[in-house]
Design a protein around this motif. Structure first.
Motif, PDB file in Angstrom:
ATOM      1  N   THR A 144       0.828  -1.203   0.000  1.00  0.00           N
ATOM      2  CA  THR A 144       0.000   0.000   0.000  1.00  0.00           C
ATOM      3  C   THR A 144       0.865   1.256   0.000  1.00  0.00           C
ATOM      4  O   THR A 144       0.609   2.208  -0.741  1.00  0.00           O
ATOM      5  N   ILE A 145       1.922   1.236   0.838  1.00  0.00           N
ATOM      6  CA  ILE A 145       2.845   2.374   0.916  1.00  0.00           C
ATOM      7  C   ILE A 145       3.538   2.591  -0.432  1.00  0.00           C
ATOM      8  O   ILE A 145       3.694   3.717  -0.906  1.00  0.00           O
ATOM      9  N   THR A 146       3.938   1.469  -1.079  1.00  0.00           N
ATOM     10  CA  THR A 146       4.588   1.550  -2.389  1.00  0.00           C
ATOM     11  C   THR A 146       3.660   2.157  -3.426  1.00  0.00           C
ATOM     12  O   THR A 146       4.072   3.000  -4.239  1.00  0.00           O
ATOM     13  N   ASN A 147       2.396   1.745  -3.402  1.00  0.00           N
ATOM     14  CA  ASN A 147       1.407   2.276  -4.351  1.00  0.00           C
ATOM     15  C   ASN A 147       1.204   3.774  -4.164  1.00  0.00           C
ATOM     16  O   ASN A 147       1.112   4.529  -5.126  1.00  0.00           O
ATOM     17  N   ILE A 148       1.120   4.195  -2.885  1.00  0.00           N
ATOM     18  CA  ILE A 148       0.940   5.616  -2.571  1.00  0.00           C
ATOM     19  C   ILE A 148       2.156   6.410  -3.059  1.00  0.00           C
ATOM     20  O   ILE A 148       2.030   7.489  -3.632  1.00  0.00           O
ATOM     21  N   HIS A 149       3.356   5.832  -2.823  1.00  0.00           N
ATOM     22  CA  HIS A 149       4.590   6.497  -3.245  1.00  0.00           C
ATOM     23  C   HIS A 149       4.628   6.640  -4.770  1.00  0.00           C
ATOM     24  O   HIS A 149       5.021   7.691  -5.296  1.00  0.00           O
ATOM     25  N   THR A 150       4.194   5.605  -5.471  1.00  0.00           N
ATOM     26  CA  THR A 150       4.158   5.637  -6.934  1.00  0.00           C
ATOM     27  C   THR A 150       3.196   6.708  -7.438  1.00  0.00           C
ATOM     28  O   THR A 150       3.503   7.456  -8.363  1.00  0.00           O
ATOM     29  N   ILE A 151       2.032   6.771  -6.788  1.00  0.00           N
ATOM     30  CA  ILE A 151       1.035   7.782  -7.160  1.00  0.00           C
ATOM     31  C   ILE A 151       1.598   9.181  -6.947  1.00  0.00           C
ATOM     32  O   ILE A 151       1.413  10.074  -7.778  1.00  0.00           O
ATOM     33  N   ASP A 152       2.311   9.369  -5.820  1.00  0.00           N
ATOM     34  CA  ASP A 152       2.913  10.673  -5.534  1.00  0.00           C
ATOM     35  C   ASP A 152       3.965  11.048  -6.580  1.00  0.00           C
ATOM     36  O   ASP A 152       4.056  12.204  -7.003  1.00  0.00           O
ATOM     37  N   LEU A 153       4.772  10.054  -7.005  1.00  0.00           N
ATOM     38  CA  LEU A 153       5.794  10.309  -8.013  1.00  0.00           C
ATOM     39  C   LEU A 153       5.167  10.715  -9.345  1.00  0.00           C
ATOM     40  O   LEU A 153       5.641  11.639 -10.002  1.00  0.00           O
ATOM     41  N   VAL A 154       4.099  10.017  -9.723  1.00  0.00           N
ATOM     42  CA  VAL A 154       3.399  10.342 -10.967  1.00  0.00           C
ATOM     43  C   VAL A 154       2.803  11.738 -10.887  1.00  0.00           C
ATOM     44  O   VAL A 154       2.895  12.531 -11.830  1.00  0.00           O
ATOM     45  N   SER A 155       2.197  12.050  -9.727  1.00  0.00           N
ATOM     46  CA  SER A 155       1.594  13.366  -9.532  1.00  0.00           C
ATOM     47  C   SER A 155       2.644  14.473  -9.614  1.00  0.00           C
ATOM     48  O   SER A 155       2.415  15.510 -10.247  1.00  0.00           O
ATOM     49  N   ASP A 156       3.801  14.242  -8.991  1.00  0.00           N
ATOM     50  CA  ASP A 156       4.870  15.238  -9.025  1.00  0.00           C
ATOM     51  C   ASP A 156       5.436  15.392 -10.434  1.00  0.00           C
ATOM     52  O   ASP A 156       5.778  16.503 -10.852  1.00  0.00           O
ATOM     53  N   PHE A 157       5.532  14.288 -11.167  1.00  0.00           N
ATOM     54  CA  PHE A 157       6.009  14.361 -12.551  1.00  0.00           C
ATOM     55  C   PHE A 157       5.046  15.194 -13.394  1.00  0.00           C
ATOM     56  O   PHE A 157       5.473  16.024 -14.202  1.00  0.00           O
ATOM     57  N   LYS A 158       3.754  14.980 -13.194  1.00  0.00           N
ATOM     58  CA  LYS A 158       2.751  15.744 -13.924  1.00  0.00           C
ATOM     59  C   LYS A 158       2.860  17.229 -13.607  1.00  0.00           C
ATOM     60  O   LYS A 158       2.709  18.087 -14.470  1.00  0.00           O
ATOM     61  N   GLU A 159       3.155  17.553 -12.334  1.00  0.00           N
ATOM     62  CA  GLU A 159       3.254  18.959 -11.925  1.00  0.00           C
ATOM     63  C   GLU A 159       4.540  19.612 -12.421  1.00  0.00           C
ATOM     64  O   GLU A 159       4.527  20.763 -12.856  1.00  0.00           O
ATOM     65  N   ILE A 160       5.650  18.884 -12.341  1.00  0.00           N
ATOM     66  CA  ILE A 160       6.928  19.482 -12.735  1.00  0.00           C
ATOM     67  C   ILE A 160       6.985  19.709 -14.244  1.00  0.00           C
ATOM     68  O   ILE A 160       7.684  20.605 -14.729  1.00  0.00           O
ATOM     69  N   THR A 161       6.219  18.902 -14.992  1.00  0.00           N
ATOM     70  CA  THR A 161       6.169  19.082 -16.451  1.00  0.00           C
ATOM     71  C   THR A 161       4.948  19.888 -16.880  1.00  0.00           C
ATOM     72  O   THR A 161       4.789  20.149 -18.079  1.00  0.00           O
ATOM     73  N   LYS A 162       4.113  20.301 -15.918  1.00  0.00           N
ATOM     74  CA  LYS A 162       2.867  21.032 -16.200  1.00  0.00           C
ATOM     75  C   LYS A 162       2.062  20.303 -17.280  1.00  0.00           C
ATOM     76  O   LYS A 162       1.927  20.765 -18.416  1.00  0.00           O
ATOM     77  N   MET A 163       1.525  19.159 -16.886  1.00  0.00           N
ATOM     78  CA  MET A 163       0.914  18.236 -17.835  1.00  0.00           C
ATOM     79  C   MET A 163      -0.182  18.877 -18.682  1.00  0.00           C
ATOM     80  O   MET A 163      -0.237  18.677 -19.906  1.00  0.00           O
TER      81      MET A 163
END
Length: 300
Positions: free
Chosen positions: A4-23
């Protein structure tokens, strides 16, 4: 539990990638590029379309990542940007630089595979956005003028990707998106004036939400409409627009001009917000109409 922690971490990474690239911004740029490609292509190569979309996203993502590294301290001062990955502490500067560098290199290689001139314009766009526009945002309202150059490249880039050359058609697509950016970004700057002020950004032509700015927004809206209608007169090579589509573009333009005039009358945040969304609708629908006009003529 660990899964569960790994899944949450993955979701956070995807979310941050979307933000840093201004999806959302990157997707709109890809949409413009693909529209330009469909206008320029005589035979559609869907592999090239995919490469253009992926390379275009990487190009914009790289520009936005570098932009957020440069503006990290200013982003922390503004409500709309303080929760971005870097100012919030979720992403390090080095990680953001790695993302920007990797995306930039891969994006330009992919665009080069389409043709060298497409990659060249991609590189110019990144350079102008990161090295010229971004530093000028805290120095002068002329930053919007400078930023309009890389911002106008995507629509043109699609035509160049399809044809392998810069021409009057590509130049016309460039000019449409170039003039459009002034009412769009000034409306945004007016709407978020207080937040931009906290970050020390100068977005409005007079520096204030005043009559002078409102008049310039109206003028540039009129010029945007005028440039958008030039292809109707058959003077832009293969880029042609039928009178019926020209009328549709004119109606859309008058709608945008209406909101520009309402901003001139009211000079408030609500009117600026409405104009900003009207401008987004204008450029999106314009690109759809241009593409549909071409292919309906071919099919008929």
């Amino acid at each position: 539990m660990s899964k569960t922690i790994t899944n949450i971490h993955t979701i956070d990474l995807v979310s941050d990638f979307k933000e840093i690239t201004k999806m959302r911004l990157a997707v709109s740029v890809v949409f413009s590029s693909v529209a330009g490609y469909f206008l320029g292509a005589e035979i559609i190569d869907f592999v090239e379309v995919l490469l253009l979309a992926v390379g275009g996203y990487m190009m914009v993502g790289a520009s936005n990542a570098f932009n957020q590294v440069i503006e990290k301290d200013l982003d922390a001062l503004m409500n709309r940007t303080k929760n971005r990955p870097i100012p919030s502490g979720r992403m390090s500067v080095n990680k953001a630089l790695l993302i920007g560098s990797t995306l930039g290199a891969l994006g330009l290689i992919i665009l080069y595979y389409i043709n060298p001139i497409t990659s060249m314009f991609g590189a110019i766009s990144i350079f102008l956005y990161v090295s010229v526009y971004t530093p000028l945002k805290t120095k002068t309202p002329l930053s919007v003028f400078v930023g309009a150059f890389p911002g106008a490249i995507p629509f043109m880039l699609g035509w160049v990707a399809a044809t392998g050359s810069f021409s009057i058609e590509a130049g016309t697509l460039f000019m449409i998106q170039f003039f459009w950016q002034f009412p769009h970004f000034w409306a945004l700057g007016w709407w978020l004036y207080d937040d931009y002020k906290r970050g020390g950004f100068f977005m409005l032509p007079t520096g204030k939400r005043d009559k002078g700015t409102a008049v310039q927004i109206i003028l540039y809206t009129i010029w945007t409409i005028a440039v958008s209608l030039i292809p109707v007169f058959g003077v832009t090579g293969r880029l042609y627009l039928t009178p019926v589509s020209g009328v549709l573009i004119l109606i859309l333009g008058l709608g945008m001009l209406y909101y520009a005039y309402k901003l001139y009358q009211s000079r408030d945040e609500i009117s600026a917000k409405k104009l900003m969304f009207a401008s987004v609708s204008y450029i999106t629908l314009l690109q759809i109409i241009y593409v549909l006009d071409k292919y309906i003529r071919i099919w008929i």
